[in-house]
Design a protein around this motif. Structure first.
Motif, PDB file in Angstrom:
ATOM      1  N   VAL A  36      43.685 -56.566  39.500  1.00 28.88           N
ATOM      2  CA  VAL A  36      43.604 -57.819  40.255  1.00 28.88           C
ATOM      3  C   VAL A  36      44.366 -57.731  41.581  1.00 28.88           C
ATOM      4  O   VAL A  36      44.613 -58.736  42.237  1.00 28.88           O
ATOM      5  CB  VAL A  36      44.132 -59.019  39.423  1.00 28.88           C
ATOM      6  CG1 VAL A  36      43.200 -59.304  38.264  1.00 28.88           C
ATOM      7  CG2 VAL A  36      45.549 -58.782  38.921  1.00 28.88           C
TER       8      VAL A  36
ATOM      9  N   SER B 106      54.174 -59.361  36.350  1.00 26.92           N
ATOM     10  CA  SER B 106      53.773 -60.287  35.296  1.00 26.92           C
ATOM     11  C   SER B 106      54.865 -60.360  34.238  1.00 26.92           C
ATOM     12  O   SER B 106      55.698 -59.448  34.116  1.00 26.92           O
ATOM     13  CB  SER B 106      52.447 -59.838  34.675  1.00 26.92           C
ATOM     14  OG  SER B 106      51.884 -60.872  33.895  1.00 26.92           O
TER      15      SER B 106
ATOM     16  N   LYS C  32      43.261 -65.678  45.251  1.00 25.76           N
ATOM     17  CA  LYS C  32      41.923 -65.882  44.677  1.00 25.76           C
ATOM     18  C   LYS C  32      41.653 -64.893  43.553  1.00 25.76           C
ATOM     19  O   LYS C  32      41.058 -65.229  42.535  1.00 25.76           O
ATOM     20  CB  LYS C  32      40.870 -65.737  45.781  1.00 25.76           C
ATOM     21  CG  LYS C  32      39.444 -65.961  45.313  1.00 25.76           C
ATOM     22  CD  LYS C  32      38.454 -65.827  46.466  1.00 25.76           C
ATOM     23  CE  LYS C  32      37.021 -66.040  45.995  1.00 25.76           C
ATOM     24  NZ  LYS C  32      36.056 -65.918  47.127  1.00 25.76           N
ATOM     25  N   LYS C  33      42.131 -63.646  43.723  1.00 27.11           N
ATOM     26  CA  LYS C  33      41.912 -62.641  42.668  1.00 27.11           C
ATOM     27  C   LYS C  33      42.705 -62.938  41.407  1.00 27.11           C
ATOM     28  O   LYS C  33      42.345 -62.486  40.316  1.00 27.11           O
ATOM     29  CB  LYS C  33      42.291 -61.257  43.191  1.00 27.11           C
ATOM     30  CG  LYS C  33      41.305 -60.659  44.168  1.00 27.11           C
ATOM     31  CD  LYS C  33      41.342 -59.154  44.160  1.00 27.11           C
ATOM     32  CE  LYS C  33      40.739 -58.566  42.907  1.00 27.11           C
ATOM     33  NZ  LYS C  33      40.661 -57.076  42.946  1.00 27.11           N
ATOM     34  N   LEU C  34      43.790 -63.693  41.555  1.00 24.69           N
ATOM     35  CA  LEU C  34      44.613 -64.023  40.390  1.00 24.69           C
ATOM     36  C   LEU C  34      44.002 -65.141  39.576  1.00 24.69           C
ATOM     37  O   LEU C  34      44.463 -65.441  38.470  1.00 24.69           O
ATOM     38  CB  LEU C  34      46.031 -64.409  40.837  1.00 24.69           C
ATOM     39  CG  LEU C  34      46.838 -63.293  41.518  1.00 24.69           C
ATOM     40  CD1 LEU C  34      48.224 -63.818  41.901  1.00 24.69           C
ATOM     41  CD2 LEU C  34      46.959 -62.076  40.612  1.00 24.69           C
ATOM     42  N   GLY C  35      42.980 -65.791  40.128  1.00 15.98           N
ATOM     43  CA  GLY C  35      42.267 -66.825  39.357  1.00 15.98           C
ATOM     44  C   GLY C  35      42.662 -68.231  39.731  1.00 15.98           C
ATOM     45  O   GLY C  35      43.592 -68.462  40.452  1.00 15.98           O
TER      46      GLY C  35
ATOM     47  N   LYS D 109      50.905 -59.251  31.775  1.00 19.85           N
ATOM     48  CA  LYS D 109      49.942 -58.184  32.045  1.00 19.85           C
ATOM     49  C   LYS D 109      50.650 -56.831  32.191  1.00 19.85           C
ATOM     50  O   LYS D 109      51.816 -56.764  32.589  1.00 19.85           O
ATOM     51  CB  LYS D 109      49.149 -58.497  33.311  1.00 19.85           C
ATOM     52  CG  LYS D 109      48.274 -59.742  33.228  1.00 19.85           C
ATOM     53  CD  LYS D 109      47.548 -59.972  34.540  1.00 19.85           C
ATOM     54  CE  LYS D 109      46.584 -61.154  34.464  1.00 19.85           C
ATOM     55  NZ  LYS D 109      47.293 -62.428  34.213  1.00 19.85           N
TER      56      LYS D 109
ATOM     57  N   GLU E 249      46.513 -53.682  34.116  1.00 20.21           N
ATOM     58  CA  GLU E 249      45.857 -54.985  34.236  1.00 20.21           C
ATOM     59  C   GLU E 249      46.164 -55.618  35.596  1.00 20.21           C
ATOM     60  O   GLU E 249      45.289 -56.247  36.202  1.00 20.21           O
ATOM     61  CB  GLU E 249      46.309 -55.900  33.102  1.00 20.21           C
ATOM     62  CG  GLU E 249      45.748 -55.485  31.739  1.00 20.21           C
ATOM     63  CD  GLU E 249      46.356 -56.255  30.587  1.00 20.21           C
ATOM     64  OE1 GLU E 249      45.650 -56.463  29.582  1.00 20.21           O
ATOM     65  OE2 GLU E 249      47.541 -56.652  30.684  1.00 20.21           O
TER      66      GLU E 249
ATOM     67  N   LYS F 245      51.071 -67.708  39.835  1.00 18.34           N
ATOM     68  CA  LYS F 245      49.832 -68.151  39.206  1.00 18.34           C
ATOM     69  C   LYS F 245      49.946 -67.804  37.728  1.00 18.34           C
ATOM     70  O   LYS F 245      49.906 -66.634  37.339  1.00 18.34           O
ATOM     71  CB  LYS F 245      48.625 -67.442  39.827  1.00 18.34           C
ATOM     72  CG  LYS F 245      47.283 -67.832  39.182  1.00 18.34           C
ATOM     73  CD  LYS F 245      46.980 -69.314  39.368  1.00 18.34           C
ATOM     74  CE  LYS F 245      45.642 -69.696  38.758  1.00 18.34           C
ATOM     75  NZ  LYS F 245      45.350 -71.148  38.919  1.00 18.34           N
TER      76      LYS F 245
END
Length: 256
Positions: A59, A152, A253-256, A51, A55, A225
């Motif tokens: 998140v 990232s 949680k925001k990272l999926g 990312k 990006e 993640k």
């Protein structure tokens, strides 16, 4: 005096959070074993694209998503630049980078913020000035400041950076020296931190930098993640900081 310098020099990213909280206290809201989940197949990991800064910023934990009674604010460019640090042991570089909000390995993007939390109870509005000051100091004593850094990577870069951090935690168990903003501070030892279960894999360490006057330590947590790492550098004014589980969970949680 030495204790003040240590808080400014070692794990200073978290100290930025504490300074932020100190100005916001008057507002209303302000086993090193990773409990790993199965990694993604090698083919998908190799094809992963990292990312960008923008990006990752999308998140990053925000004030609206942060736990109750916390203050979220990104550090300035000047504050980030002041955090740059070096170490006398090359094998400890990943630990120093984690505590300095610096990207580990070759990242494709980075995003940063600070989360400060309060403890204790605010003074009664009708209390004396002395009582108000006492209540404010009690709140700050238990404050936990958490510096959050997202990075990232292309391909397997995140897995490699995570592995390097985990290895450094073991290699640097005997301590190391860290130089930041002209000050050199001795980290006495690195030990396993609190257990963390988040993301695809996670690990935490405690960096002890106590001196003869004060017992002090910082906790460093890295959560992977996919091809993104979330690094948490945690410190407070009362010794070993507790794990900021709510902050970690909200960011993961925001990272999926």
């Amino acid at each position: 005096m030495r204790s003040t310098l240590i808080r400014r020099s070692v794990l200073s990213a978290s100290a930025v959070s504490l300074a932020l909280l100190a100005t916001a206290c008057g507002t209303d809201k302000a086993d090193t074993k990773a409990d790993a989940k199965p990694s993604a197949p090698a083919s998908s990991a190799a094809a992963a694209k990292g990312k960008t800064d923008a990006e990752l910023a999308s998140v990053l934990l925000t004030q609206a998503e942060a736990p109750k009674d916390t203050v979220v604010k990104a550090p300035t460019a000047a504050q980030v630049a002041a955090l740059a640090a070096t170490t006398d042991k090359a094998e400890c570089k990943p630990i120093v980078q984690a505590s300095s909000m610096a990207p580990q390995g070759t990242s494709t993007g980075v995003a940063r913020t600070n989360v400060g939390g309060t403890s204790g109870k605010p003074a009664d509005p009708n209390a004396s000035e002395a009582d108000k000051l006492k209540a404010g100091l009690e709140m700050l004593t238990g404050v936990t400041g958490t510096a959050v850094t997202l990075t990232s990577y292309d391909g397997k870069g995140a897995e490699e950076a995570f592995a390097a951090f985990k290895t450094a935690g073991t290699a640097c168990a005997g301590g190391y020296a860290m130089t930041q903003d002209g000050e050199t501070v001795k980290v006495n030892k690195v030990t396993p931190g609190d257990a963390v279960t988040a993301g695809d894999e996670a690990v935490s360490f405690i960096a002890d930098f106590s001196d003869a006057e004060t017992s002090m330590a910082g906790q460093l947590i890295v959560v992977r993640k996919g091809n993104t790492l979330a690094t948490f550098s945690v410190q407070n004014l009362s010794g070993k900081p507790e794990l900021p589980k709510a902050v970690i969970d909200a960011q993961a949680k925001k990272l999926g």
